[in-house]
Scaffold this motif. Structure first.
Motif, PDB file in Angstrom:
ATOM      1  N   ASP A 196       3.259  -4.349   4.425  1.00 14.32           N
ATOM      2  CA  ASP A 196       3.067  -5.460   5.348  1.00 14.32           C
ATOM      3  C   ASP A 196       3.898  -5.079   6.568  1.00 14.32           C
ATOM      4  OD1 ASP A 196       2.687  -7.808   6.668  1.00 14.32           O
ATOM      5  OD2 ASP A 196       3.629  -9.080   5.175  1.00 14.32           O
ATOM      6  N   GLY A 197       3.256  -4.410   7.518  1.00 14.03           N
ATOM      7  CA  GLY A 197       4.007  -3.831   8.630  1.00 14.03           C
ATOM      8  C   GLY A 197       4.919  -2.750   8.092  1.00 14.03           C
ATOM      9  N   SER A 198       6.217  -2.912   8.304  1.00 13.82           N
ATOM     10  CA  SER A 198       7.160  -1.885   7.854  1.00 13.82           C
ATOM     11  C   SER A 198       7.705  -2.139   6.448  1.00 13.82           C
ATOM     12  CB  SER A 198       8.329  -1.789   8.841  1.00 13.82           C
ATOM     13  OG  SER A 198       8.992  -3.024   8.921  1.00 13.82           O
ATOM     14  N   GLU A 199       7.354  -3.270   5.859  1.00 15.86           N
ATOM     15  CA  GLU A 199       7.865  -3.603   4.523  1.00 15.86           C
ATOM     16  C   GLU A 199       6.892  -3.169   3.423  1.00 15.86           C
ATOM     17  OE1 GLU A 199       9.169  -7.449   1.796  1.00 15.86           O
ATOM     18  OE2 GLU A 199       8.436  -7.781   3.832  1.00 15.86           O
ATOM     19  N   GLN A 200       7.382  -2.325   2.511  1.00 12.21           N
ATOM     20  CA  GLN A 200       6.562  -1.950   1.359  1.00 12.21           C
ATOM     21  C   GLN A 200       6.561  -3.122   0.387  1.00 12.21           C
ATOM     22  OE1 GLN A 200       7.313   1.874  -0.562  1.00 12.21           O
ATOM     23  NE2 GLN A 200       6.854   0.907  -2.519  1.00 12.21           N
ATOM     24  N   VAL A 201       5.355  -3.573   0.019  1.00 13.27           N
ATOM     25  CA  VAL A 201       5.248  -4.751  -0.848  1.00 13.27           C
ATOM     26  C   VAL A 201       4.623  -4.448  -2.208  1.00 13.27           C
ATOM     27  CG1 VAL A 201       5.197  -6.372   1.093  1.00 13.27           C
ATOM     28  CG2 VAL A 201       3.041  -5.436   0.220  1.00 13.27           C
ATOM     29  N   GLU A 222      -3.214   3.226 -11.069  1.00 14.58           N
ATOM     30  CA  GLU A 222      -3.865   1.931 -11.299  1.00 14.58           C
ATOM     31  C   GLU A 222      -5.329   2.028 -10.869  1.00 14.58           C
ATOM     32  OE1 GLU A 222      -4.791  -1.020 -12.819  1.00 14.58           O
ATOM     33  OE2 GLU A 222      -2.623  -1.319 -12.628  1.00 14.58           O
ATOM     34  N   THR A 223      -6.228   1.710 -11.794  1.00 11.18           N
ATOM     35  CA  THR A 223      -7.668   1.754 -11.482  1.00 11.18           C
ATOM     36  C   THR A 223      -8.363   0.430 -11.751  1.00 11.18           C
ATOM     37  OG1 THR A 223      -8.196   2.600 -13.684  1.00 11.18           O
ATOM     38  CG2 THR A 223      -7.858   4.242 -11.928  1.00 11.18           C
ATOM     39  N   ARG A 224      -7.628  -0.546 -12.265  1.00 11.75           N
ATOM     40  CA  ARG A 224      -8.258  -1.830 -12.572  1.00 11.75           C
ATOM     41  C   ARG A 224      -8.525  -2.601 -11.276  1.00 11.75           C
ATOM     42  NH1 ARG A 224      -3.834  -3.758 -16.721  1.00 11.75           N
ATOM     43  NH2 ARG A 224      -2.656  -2.715 -15.081  1.00 11.75           N
ATOM     44  N   GLU A 225      -9.782  -2.905 -11.074  1.00 10.85           N
ATOM     45  CA  GLU A 225     -10.200  -3.591  -9.859  1.00 10.85           C
ATOM     46  C   GLU A 225      -9.432  -4.887  -9.642  1.00 10.85           C
ATOM     47  OE1 GLU A 225     -14.231  -5.787  -8.783  1.00 10.85           O
ATOM     48  OE2 GLU A 225     -14.479  -3.590  -8.720  1.00 10.85           O
ATOM     49  N   ASP A 226      -9.272  -5.685 -10.700  1.00 12.77           N
ATOM     50  CA  ASP A 226      -8.604  -6.977 -10.538  1.00 12.77           C
ATOM     51  C   ASP A 226      -7.155  -6.814 -10.076  1.00 12.77           C
ATOM     52  OD1 ASP A 226      -8.050  -5.927 -13.159  1.00 12.77           O
ATOM     53  OD2 ASP A 226      -7.429  -7.905 -13.837  1.00 12.77           O
ATOM     54  N   LYS A 227      -6.466  -5.796 -10.552  1.00 14.17           N
ATOM     55  CA  LYS A 227      -5.070  -5.572 -10.160  1.00 14.17           C
ATOM     56  C   LYS A 227      -4.973  -5.110  -8.706  1.00 14.17           C
ATOM     57  CE  LYS A 227      -3.270  -6.489 -14.167  1.00 14.17           C
ATOM     58  NZ  LYS A 227      -2.476  -7.679 -14.403  1.00 14.17           N
ATOM     59  N   ILE A 228      -5.836  -4.176  -8.319  1.00 17.66           N
ATOM     60  CA  ILE A 228      -5.813  -3.665  -6.947  1.00 17.66           C
ATOM     61  C   ILE A 228      -6.239  -4.761  -5.975  1.00 17.66           C
ATOM     62  CG2 ILE A 228      -6.838  -1.991  -5.359  1.00 17.66           C
ATOM     63  CD1 ILE A 228      -6.943  -0.026  -7.785  1.00 17.66           C
ATOM     64  N   PHE A 229      -7.315  -5.484  -6.304  1.00 20.99           N
ATOM     65  CA  PHE A 229      -7.780  -6.586  -5.453  1.00 20.99           C
ATOM     66  C   PHE A 229      -6.697  -7.661  -5.326  1.00 20.99           C
ATOM     67  CE2 PHE A 229     -12.708  -6.486  -5.397  1.00 20.99           C
ATOM     68  CZ  PHE A 229     -12.713  -5.128  -5.176  1.00 20.99           C
ATOM     69  N   ALA A 230      -6.000  -7.968  -6.422  1.00 19.07           N
ATOM     70  CA  ALA A 230      -4.962  -9.004  -6.393  1.00 19.07           C
ATOM     71  C   ALA A 230      -3.809  -8.580  -5.474  1.00 19.07           C
ATOM     72  CB  ALA A 230      -4.436  -9.277  -7.798  1.00 19.07           C
ATOM     73  N   ALA A 231      -3.408  -7.325  -5.535  1.00 17.84           N
ATOM     74  CA  ALA A 231      -2.315  -6.844  -4.682  1.00 17.84           C
ATOM     75  C   ALA A 231      -2.721  -6.908  -3.205  1.00 17.84           C
ATOM     76  CB  ALA A 231      -1.928  -5.420  -5.069  1.00 17.84           C
ATOM     77  N   ILE A 232      -3.945  -6.492  -2.909  1.00 16.34           N
ATOM     78  CA  ILE A 232      -4.429  -6.543  -1.526  1.00 16.34           C
ATOM     79  C   ILE A 232      -4.553  -8.013  -1.081  1.00 16.34           C
ATOM     80  CG2 ILE A 232      -6.376  -6.058   0.003  1.00 16.34           C
ATOM     81  CD1 ILE A 232      -6.917  -3.545  -1.762  1.00 16.34           C
ATOM     82  N   GLY A 233      -5.092  -8.850  -1.951  1.00 21.18           N
ATOM     83  CA  GLY A 233      -5.250 -10.275  -1.629  1.00 21.18           C
ATOM     84  C   GLY A 233      -3.910 -10.930  -1.343  1.00 21.18           C
ATOM     85  N   LEU A 286      -1.207  -9.479  -0.230  1.00 22.61           N
ATOM     86  CA  LEU A 286      -0.760  -8.970   1.062  1.00 22.61           C
ATOM     87  C   LEU A 286      -1.438  -9.699   2.220  1.00 22.61           C
ATOM     88  CD1 LEU A 286       0.628  -6.926   2.990  1.00 22.61           C
ATOM     89  CD2 LEU A 286      -1.284  -5.377   2.533  1.00 22.61           C
ATOM     90  N   LEU A 287      -2.733  -9.932   2.062  1.00 21.11           N
ATOM     91  CA  LEU A 287      -3.519 -10.540   3.140  1.00 21.11           C
ATOM     92  C   LEU A 287      -3.535 -12.066   3.080  1.00 21.11           C
ATOM     93  CD1 LEU A 287      -6.539  -8.052   3.154  1.00 21.11           C
ATOM     94  CD2 LEU A 287      -4.530  -8.059   4.644  1.00 21.11           C
ATOM     95  N   GLY A 288      -2.809 -12.639   2.110  1.00 16.77           N
ATOM     96  CA  GLY A 288      -2.745 -14.085   1.998  1.00 16.77           C
ATOM     97  C   GLY A 288      -4.053 -14.717   1.545  1.00 16.77           C
ATOM     98  N   GLN A 289      -4.776 -14.008   0.679  1.00 16.65           N
ATOM     99  CA  GLN A 289      -6.083 -14.502   0.190  1.00 16.65           C
ATOM    100  C   GLN A 289      -5.920 -15.153  -1.169  1.00 16.65           C
ATOM    101  OE1 GLN A 289      -8.249 -10.800   0.240  1.00 16.65           O
ATOM    102  NE2 GLN A 289      -8.953 -11.132   2.328  1.00 16.65           N
TER     103      GLN A 289
END
Length: 132
Positions: free
Chosen positions: A105-110, A116-127, A129-132
């Motif tokens: 998130d900018g300069s902060e690693q979150v 990791e290949t599980r779609e739900d885990k990757i989507f959740a981490a991205i979501g 980050l993006l406030g989804q």
């Protein structure tokens, strides 16, 4: 004339099939300059440390393609670090191996993930980050 009559259905099928295919992953090759600029903007960044020969990386790529296809307006920028050719960045990001994903998130690693290949885990981490 007979040629067109014979091949028209085949050509139509090819065009339809091609248009239904998922789009390729939209990612940029990692450069320090681009990474620094994105961090200065406060952009959401996914750093993908991958190898072309890695089956886990290929699966991650499929998941990221799916994410992009389902979220075409996402502001997430994907930067790819080549595990074989960009060793200094592999070390910089403390990636123990290829198939390492990092979210910033900018300069902060979150988020940091290895293999990791599980779609739900990757989507959740991205979501998250993006406030989804």
């Amino acid at each position: 004339m007979n040629f067109l009559r014979f091949f028209a259905p085949v050509i139509t099928a090819i065009v339809l099939f091609t248009s239904l295919q998922a789009h390729a992953l939209e990612a940029e090759s990692f450069t320090k300059e681009r990474f620094d600029a994105l961090q200065a903007e406060g952009a959401p960044i996914l750093v993908d440390i991958y190898a072309t020969w890695c089956p886990t990386c290929a699966k991650q790529r499929e998941v990221l393609e799916t994410y992009q296809n389902e979220n075409p307006d996402s502001e997430l920028v994907i930067l790819e670090v080549d595990f074989d050719d960009q060793k200094e960045w592999v070390k910089h990001f403390k990636a123990p191996r290829q198939s390492t994903l990092l979210l910033f998130d900018g300069s902060e690693q979150v988020w940091f993930s290895v293999a990791e290949t599980r779609e739900d885990k990757i989507f959740a981490a991205i979501g998250k980050l993006l406030g989804q």
